[in-house]
Scaffold this active site. Structure first.
Site, PDB file in Angstrom:
ATOM      1  N   GLU A  84      45.762  33.033  53.927  1.00  0.00           N
ATOM      2  CA  GLU A  84      44.827  31.827  54.320  1.00  0.00           C
ATOM      3  C   GLU A  84      43.716  32.623  55.195  1.00  0.00           C
ATOM      4  O   GLU A  84      42.580  32.333  54.958  1.00  0.00           O
ATOM      5  CB  GLU A  84      45.663  30.795  54.874  1.00  0.00           C
ATOM      6  CG  GLU A  84      46.850  30.496  54.345  1.00  0.00           C
ATOM      7  CD  GLU A  84      46.769  29.111  53.845  1.00  0.00           C
ATOM      8  OE1 GLU A  84      46.979  28.118  54.759  1.00  0.00           O
ATOM      9  OE2 GLU A  84      46.599  28.807  52.470  1.00  0.00           O
ATOM     10  N   GLU A 109      47.055  60.509  19.184  1.00  0.00           N
ATOM     11  CA  GLU A 109      45.526  59.695  19.589  1.00  0.00           C
ATOM     12  C   GLU A 109      44.601  60.546  20.300  1.00  0.00           C
ATOM     13  O   GLU A 109      43.474  60.478  20.021  1.00  0.00           O
ATOM     14  CB  GLU A 109      45.878  58.602  20.321  1.00  0.00           C
ATOM     15  CG  GLU A 109      46.214  57.349  19.699  1.00  0.00           C
ATOM     16  CD  GLU A 109      45.964  56.074  20.630  1.00  0.00           C
ATOM     17  OE1 GLU A 109      45.018  55.482  20.436  1.00  0.00           O
ATOM     18  OE2 GLU A 109      46.903  55.800  21.267  1.00  0.00           O
TER      19      GLU A 109
END
Lengths: 102, 574
Positions: free
Chosen positions: B298, B59
């Protein structure tokens, strides 16, 4: 004139070709035979393609980036051209090698 | 069978040792799924440890391959120079004309030659489908591929072939036969779940060997890092010692405290004090000189510190001494595998004795519930393996879900579950705490009242009586009422006792009186008897004296005294 000179030019030009084969396998044998035929027909035997067996000389294959065999490389005259396969389709070969002018 | 370890973190566990030696492995996946990285990492690791390899790049150009590797922190050039790695740029010039049939023997010759010259045992072909595309005819494709496969096997090369497949599908239909040909097939996936990108890999086949069959999350950070497969082995270090929960009352409810290295879930609805309880634990542990890692999904560090201060808990000394470390993250910022990777890395580096996660219920924002579950499970398992105690807080919606993260139950894997809830009695809302479960240790099964004051957390007994379970003011009222009742009863008893005493006294007095009376009577009788006897005695004596007189004077004038007729009679009488 260029036109009339072409056969002489064509004749004086050096056709340097490399044919990469893989041992004695069928496609490679075919390629060798087909190339000989094409050369005789179009180049009046003016070229002697160099045959390289990749099984024996992988370095050259590496240098020329030959991954599939058989592979025919037109080194000169430029531009370079490549044809891969057993060269059974002579028309394509002739086109690629720009031998149609003859 | 012989295996070649990949040395890719977490991968060899999934493969039960490594790739099959001298055989072909297929790595398939969509674009950017990580299959090429997998191949390169396999070679790179091998090259570093002395096993040379060849990377056949269909590739990309060799230079691009080198640059890509650099972004992962791998420098290939030195290895190439040393002959440990060879990059073969395998490009078929598109200008090449095709005439007739051909084979890939050229390629194989090159590979063979190079392999011999550098002593390569590993080879990666990236990507095989590009090579196959040269062949228009599927039958030719197949036969060439088989000959490649045989060729590789004959030479004992451990090969990885990468194949592009459509996103979301396994190896594309066209290349189905590749699956059958290869001895090991790994599928790579890069998908987006709930808007969060996440990576997974899965071994779908491994001929002749066991393997972990489930999807494994992984991240790409200096190469592939597979989040280790959980569940195949449970290698937890069992610890017998206890660590304090931070509250003496809670420790006594837990027969000493939490088991070191176990997992604890603090579950409850919003605002019940889970975070506070977790922090009390953390501060307590830090005071004992142990390190705590606090993972917060939180709030920020500042928010946590100031919030805890209002409850009388000061985190600052522990933070400054480096005993407590708070890491914060938004769950949706990354997939669960990335959070897990980061947290595990921090654990490796910081080496805490305990980890707090606040809150695991937020973790479903990492993607899906399944992601949350995966994250929690893998983190707690990793902690257990290292003997690290994990304390998790979980916000629930109601009583029924006290041990679940909204449907994906984790309670069976948690050792201790504490539940906090509100109770609404007598116009007041109070908090109660109960130990729902504590595997491997004795524990109280009673509710306790849970108060958060400026002095910290206080745990009090609840009232249990005729009024049911009561807390707060209602409890106090009921307790007062019962105290009054009790006192009243006590007083009644006292009164009765006094009454009896009095009656006894009265009775005693009565008896004494009568006794005295009796004595008086007896005395009277005695005196009467005495009188009588005296009287009788006197009469006799007098009689006797009279008789003697008559005897002593015979000639005397009897006329002195007339003989009374009675005198004789008297003598007879006496």
């Amino acid at each position: 004139m260029m036109q009339s000179d072409r056969p002489e030019e064509a004749g004086s030009e050096n056709y340097e070709m490399l044919l990469f084969v893989a041992g004695d396998e069928p496609n490679s044998r075919l390629a060798k035979d087909n190339l000989k035929r094409i050369c005789d027909a179009h180049l009046y035997g003016r070229c002697r393609p160099k045959v390289i067996d990749v099984m024996k000389d992988f370095q050259s294959a590496l240098e020329h980036n030959v991954l599939v065999t058989p592979m025919l490389i037109l080194v000169e005259p430029l531009p370079q051209a490549r044809v891969f396969g057993n060269l059974s389709d002579s028309r394509k070969v002739v086109e690629a090698l720009r031998l149609t002018g003859d | 069978m012989q295996k070649v370890p990949t040395a890719i973190p977490g991968m060899d566990e999934v493969l039960h040792g490594g790739l099959p030696a001298g055989r072909t492995t297929l790595a398939g996946g969509g674009p950017g799924s990580g299959k090429s990285i997998f191949g390169m990492q396999f070679l790179y690791n091998g090259a570093k440890y002395g096993e040379p390899g060849i990377f056949v790049a269909f590739e990309e150009r060799a230079e691009a391959v080198r640059n890509n590797a650099l972004t992962l922190g791998w420098d290939l050039a030195p290895l190439e120079k040393e002959g440990k790695l060879f990059l073969l740029e395998a490009h078929v010039d598109p200008q090449t004309v095709l005439s007739g049939d051909f084979t890939i023997k050229g390629l194989l010759a090159i590979i063979e030659g190079k392999a011999k010259s550098i002593g390569a045992k590993r080879i990666v072909i990236d990507a095989i489908d590009i090579l196959l595309r040269l062949f228009d005819d599927p039958a030719r494709e197949r036969s060439e591929l088989y000959s490649l496969h045989d060729w590789l096997n004959d030479r004992g090369l451990t090969a990885v072939l990468t194949v592009k497949s459509a996103v979301g599908a396994d190896i594309a239909t066209r290349y189905e036969f590749l699956d059958f040909m290869a001895d090991c097939v790994i599928h790579f996936d890069n998908r987006v779940v709930e808007q969060v990108s996440t990576r997974r890999l899965r071994v779908t086949k491994y001929r002749g060997s066991g393997f972990f069959p489930n999807e494994c999350p992984f991240i790409i950070r200096e190469g592939i890092n597979v989040i280790s497969a959980s569940g195949t082995e449970i290698r937890h270090k069992a610890k017998a010692t206890k660590v304090s929960s931070g509250l003496t009352r809670l420790d006594s409810m837990l027969d000493g405290g939490f088991r070191r290295g176990s997992s604890i879930l603090i579950s409850g609805t919003s605002g019940t004090g889970k975070t506070t309880l977790a922090n009390v634990f953390a501060v307590g542990a830090c005071r004992q000189g142990e390190k705590v890692l606090y993972i917060s999904f939180e709030e920020s560090e500042e928010a946590i510190v100031s919030c805890m201060l209002s409850a009388g808990i000061d985190l600052r000394p522990a933070l400054q001494e480096g005993k407590l470390r708070i890491v914060t993250a938004m769950p949706e910022s990354a997939g669960s595998e990335e959070h897990l990777f980061n947290n595990l890395r921090t654990i490796e580096e910081f080496r805490p004795g305990h980890v707090v996660v606040d809150a695991v219920s937020s973790c479903k924002r990492m993607g899906t519930l399944r992601e949350a579950y995966d994250y929690v499970m893998r983190l707690t398992n990793a902690c257990k393996e290292r003997g690290i105690t994990s304390v998790l807080t979980n916000q629930t919606e109601g009583f029924q879900e006290e041990n679940e993260i909204s449907g994906v139950g984790i309670s069976s894997n948690i050792d201790t579950v504490l539940f906090l809830r509100y109770v609404d009695i007598g116009g007041e809302v109070n908090r109660v705490l109960i130990v729902m479960k504590a595997r491997g240790q004795k524990h109280s099964n009673q509710y306790r009242e849970f108060r958060i004051t400026e002095r910290g957390i206080e745990i009090a007994d609840v009232y249990i009586g005729t009024g049911g379970v009561l807390t707060g003011v209602a409890r106090q009222e009921q307790e007062a009422k019962e105290a009054v009742d009790l006192r009243r009863k006590q007083l009644e008893i006292e009164y009765k006792e006094h009454f009896i005493t009095q009656k006894k006294a009265e009775m005693a007095a009565d008896i004494a009186r009568r006794q005295a009376e009796l004595e008086t009577n007896k005395t009277e009788v005695k005196s009467l008897q005495l009188e009588a006897s005296l009287f009788a005695g006197g009469r006799g004596l007098r009689g006797k004296m009279r008789t003697e007189d008559e005897v002593n004077a015979p000639g005397k004038t009897p006329a002195k005294k007339n003989k009374r007729p009675g005198a004789n009679r008297k003598e007879k009488a006496i």
